[in-house]
Design a protein around this motif. Structure first.
Motif, short mmCIF file in Angstrom:
data_model
loop_
_atom_site.label_atom_id
_atom_site.label_comp_id
_atom_site.label_asym_id
_atom_site.label_seq_id
_atom_site.Cartn_x
_atom_site.Cartn_y
_atom_site.Cartn_z
N ASN A 142 0.61 -1.16 -0.12
CA ASN A 142 -0.08 0.09 -0.15
C ASN A 142 0.87 1.13 -0.16
OD1 ASN A 142 -3.00 -1.02 0.91
ND2 ASN A 142 -1.34 -2.16 2.12
N TRP A 143 0.06 2.38 -0.36
CA TRP A 143 0.89 3.63 -0.41
C TRP A 143 -0.02 4.44 0.20
CZ3 TRP A 143 6.22 4.35 -1.78
CH2 TRP A 143 6.46 3.35 -2.55
N VAL A 144 0.84 5.41 1.25
CA VAL A 144 0.01 6.34 2.26
C VAL A 144 0.69 7.62 1.99
CG1 VAL A 144 -0.60 6.93 4.46
CG2 VAL A 144 -0.77 4.27 3.62
N LYS A 145 -0.31 8.96 1.85
CA LYS A 145 0.21 10.02 1.84
C LYS A 145 0.22 10.76 3.20
CE LYS A 145 -0.31 14.40 -0.50
NZ LYS A 145 -1.25 15.24 -1.51
N GLN A 146 1.25 11.75 3.71
CA GLN A 146 1.19 12.34 4.93
C GLN A 146 1.53 13.88 4.68
OE1 GLN A 146 3.04 11.23 8.31
NE2 GLN A 146 1.29 12.11 9.64
N TRP A 199 -4.66 7.18 2.71
CA TRP A 199 -4.43 5.86 1.88
C TRP A 199 -4.64 6.16 0.32
CZ3 TRP A 199 -7.59 2.55 -1.11
CH2 TRP A 199 -7.17 1.05 -1.26
N MET A 200 -3.57 6.23 -0.58
CA MET A 200 -3.57 6.17 -1.77
C MET A 200 -3.96 5.04 -2.73
SD MET A 200 0.29 8.13 -1.82
CE MET A 200 -0.03 8.74 -3.46
N GLY A 201 -3.79 3.82 -2.14
CA GLY A 201 -3.94 2.81 -2.95
C GLY A 201 -2.98 1.65 -2.72
N TRP A 202 -3.29 0.53 -3.57
CA TRP A 202 -2.31 -0.40 -3.61
C TRP A 202 -2.00 -1.24 -4.38
CZ3 TRP A 202 -4.03 -5.94 -3.82
CH2 TRP A 202 -5.27 -6.18 -4.34
N ILE A 203 -1.02 -2.06 -4.63
CA ILE A 203 -0.90 -3.02 -5.68
C ILE A 203 -0.56 -4.38 -5.20
CG2 ILE A 203 1.65 -2.23 -5.55
CD1 ILE A 203 2.22 -2.40 -8.50
N ASN A 204 -1.12 -5.47 -6.26
CA ASN A 204 -1.07 -6.59 -5.96
C ASN A 204 0.32 -6.97 -6.78
OD1 ASN A 204 -1.29 -9.58 -6.53
ND2 ASN A 204 -3.28 -9.39 -6.68
N THR A 205 1.28 -7.35 -5.43
CA THR A 205 2.38 -7.87 -5.85
C THR A 205 2.72 -9.34 -6.70
OG1 THR A 205 2.82 -8.87 -3.68
CG2 THR A 205 3.51 -6.51 -4.14
N GLN A 206 1.59 -9.94 -6.88
CA GLN A 206 1.74 -11.26 -7.63
C GLN A 206 1.16 -10.83 -8.96
OE1 GLN A 206 -0.87 -13.96 -5.86
NE2 GLN A 206 0.60 -14.61 -4.24
N ASP A 209 -8.73 9.96 -5.35
CA ASP A 209 -8.06 11.39 -5.42
C ASP A 209 -6.51 10.91 -6.03
OD1 ASP A 209 -8.96 12.70 -2.27
OD2 ASP A 209 -9.94 12.57 -4.32
N PHE A 210 -6.19 9.67 -6.35
CA PHE A 210 -4.70 9.53 -6.66
C PHE A 210 -5.12 8.56 -8.11
CE2 PHE A 210 -2.88 11.14 -3.10
CZ PHE A 210 -3.85 10.63 -1.92
N LYS A 211 -6.15 8.75 -8.93
CA LYS A 211 -6.29 8.11 -10.09
C LYS A 211 -5.60 8.64 -11.32
CE LYS A 211 -10.36 5.46 -9.04
NZ LYS A 211 -11.66 5.15 -9.13
N GLN A 212 -4.95 10.21 -11.39
CA GLN A 212 -4.86 10.87 -12.35
C GLN A 212 -3.16 10.74 -12.76
OE1 GLN A 212 -6.83 11.95 -14.69
NE2 GLN A 212 -8.56 10.92 -13.63
N ARG A 213 -2.46 11.15 -11.71
CA ARG A 213 -1.21 11.25 -11.74
C ARG A 213 -0.18 10.48 -11.43
NH1 ARG A 213 0.40 15.33 -9.44
NH2 ARG A 213 -1.49 15.76 -8.05
N PHE A 214 -0.84 9.46 -10.82
CA PHE A 214 0.15 8.50 -9.83
C PHE A 214 0.14 7.20 -10.41
CE2 PHE A 214 0.27 11.41 -6.12
CZ PHE A 214 -0.83 12.34 -6.63
N VAL A 215 1.30 6.57 -10.29
CA VAL A 215 1.66 5.28 -10.91
C VAL A 215 2.23 4.37 -9.94
CG1 VAL A 215 2.31 3.94 -12.81
CG2 VAL A 215 1.65 6.22 -13.29
N PHE A 216 1.79 3.18 -9.66
CA PHE A 216 2.35 2.13 -8.62
C PHE A 216 2.89 1.04 -9.67
CE2 PHE A 216 0.16 4.21 -5.64
CZ PHE A 216 -1.20 3.79 -5.32
N SER A 217 4.12 0.71 -9.37
CA SER A 217 4.76 -0.39 -10.13
C SER A 217 5.52 -1.25 -9.30
CB SER A 217 5.57 0.23 -11.14
OG SER A 217 6.38 1.00 -11.03
N LEU A 218 6.16 -2.25 -10.02
CA LEU A 218 6.99 -3.27 -9.42
C LEU A 218 8.15 -3.61 -10.20
CD1 LEU A 218 4.26 -5.83 -8.23
CD2 LEU A 218 5.17 -4.11 -6.83
N GLU A 219 9.16 -3.94 -9.32
CA GLU A 219 10.36 -4.75 -10.11
C GLU A 219 10.39 -5.83 -9.00
OE1 GLU A 219 13.94 -2.42 -10.14
OE2 GLU A 219 15.22 -3.96 -10.94
N THR A 220 9.67 -7.09 -9.35
CA THR A 220 9.62 -8.05 -8.45
C THR A 220 10.98 -8.69 -8.25
OG1 THR A 220 7.27 -8.41 -9.32
CG2 THR A 220 8.42 -10.33 -8.09
N SER A 221 11.94 -8.69 -9.21
CA SER A 221 13.06 -9.53 -9.11
C SER A 221 13.93 -8.78 -8.23
CB SER A 221 13.73 -9.54 -10.41
OG SER A 221 14.18 -8.01 -10.89
#
Lengths: 112, 114
Positions: free
Chosen positions: B35-39, B47-54, B63-75
Motif C-alpha cells: 500500500n501507499w499512504v500520503k502524509q 491511503w492512496m491505494g495498493w498494488i497486487n505484488t503477484q 484522489d490518486f487516479k490521475q497522476r500517480f502510478v504504482f509499479s513493481l520490480e519483483t526481481s
C-alpha cells in the motif's frame, strides 16, 4: 468513504496514568469474512507509523501488554493501562474493511 | 527481520515527475500486497491505494487516479510510486506499508517548490 472519528484530539497525561482513545466509524467495519479490520498505529515525533493493534484487539508481538483494544461494529477504543514516556506521539485508528481504507485524524498524546 | 526501506528525500519543481522506491526484505515479496499512504506536512494519513505484488495490478483511491502510478520490480523486491506533473499540493511524506502485519517504510519526503 468510511469516516473515522477519533476523540479526544489530544491527551495530556502524567506517566503512570491510564489513557483511553475512542474511534467511531460511519459504517460497520464487520467484513463479509466475519473479521473486523480495525487497526491502531502510533506515530512518534519525526518517525514513521508503528503497528500496535490489528482486528480490533490483537496486539502485535512487540507491543507491551499495557495496550489493549476493544469494540465492535462502529465503536472502538484503545486503552493504555499506565502511560510511559515512550508512548507519546499521535495515535491513529484506520479501517481496512472497506475501500478506500481510511484513517482517523489522530489523537496526540502528550506527557504532562 | 522484515524491513521496508524507502529511497531518499526529493526536491522537485512543479510540472516535474518523481519516482520513489520501497525495497522489501525479510519475506517473500509476492506474498503480500503493498500500500501507499500520503502524509502532507502537519496533517494526518491518507491511503492512496495498493498494488497486487503477484499480478502487478494497481488499485488507486479516487484522489490518486490521475497522476500517480504504482509499479513493481519483483526481481528486486521493490515497489515504486511515480507522481507525474507534480504540484505544490504533492509536497508530503509518502509511506509504503505492507498489507497484513502492519509493516511501514520510513517514508520519503517529497518537496515541490519553484
Amino acid at each position: 468513504d468510511v469516516v473515522m472519528t477519533q476523540t479526544p484530539v489530544s491527551l495530556s497525561l502524567a506517566i503512570g496514568q491510564p489513557a483511553s482513545i475512542s474511534c467511531k466509524s460511519s459504517q460497520s467495519l464487520l467484513g463479509t469474512s466475519g473479521k473486523t479490520f480495525l487497526n491502531w498505529i502510533l506515530q512518534r515525533p519525526g518517525q514513521s507509523p508503528k503497528r500496535l493493534i490489528y482486528q480490533v484487539s490483537k496486539l502485535y508481538s512487540e507491543v507491551p501488554d499495557r495496550f489493549s483494544g476493544s469494540g465492535s461494529e462502529t465503536e472502538f477504543t484503545l486503552k493504555i493501562s499506565r502511560v510511559e514516556a515512550e508512548d507519546l506521539g499521535v495515535y491513529y485508528c484506520w479501517q481496512g474493511t472497506h475501500f478506500p481504507y481510511t484513517f482517523g485524524a489522530g489523537t496526540k498524546l502528550e506527557l504532562k | 527481520q522484515i524491513q521496508l526501506v524507502q529511497s531518499g528525500p526529493e526536491l522537485k519543481k512543479p510540472g516535474e515527475s518523481v519516482k520513489i522506491s520501497c525495497k522489501a526484505s525479510g519475506y517473500t515479496f509476492t506474498d503480500y500486497a503493498m500500500n501507499w499512504v500520503k502524509q502532507a506536512p502537519g496533517n494526518g494519513l491518507k491511503w492512496m491505494g495498493w498494488i497486487n505484488t503477484q499480478t502487478g495490478k494497481p488499485t488507486y483511491a479516487d484522489d490518486f487516479k490521475q497522476r500517480f502510478v504504482f509499479s513493481l520490480e519483483t526481481s528486486a523486491s521493490t515497489a515504486y510510486l511515480q507522481i507525474n506533473n507534480l504540484n505544490i499540493e504533492d509536497t508530503a511524506t509518502y509511506f509504503c506499508t505492507r498489507s497484513g502485519s502492519g509493516y511501514w517504510g520510513q517514508g520519503v519526503m517529497v518537496t515541490v517548490s519553484s
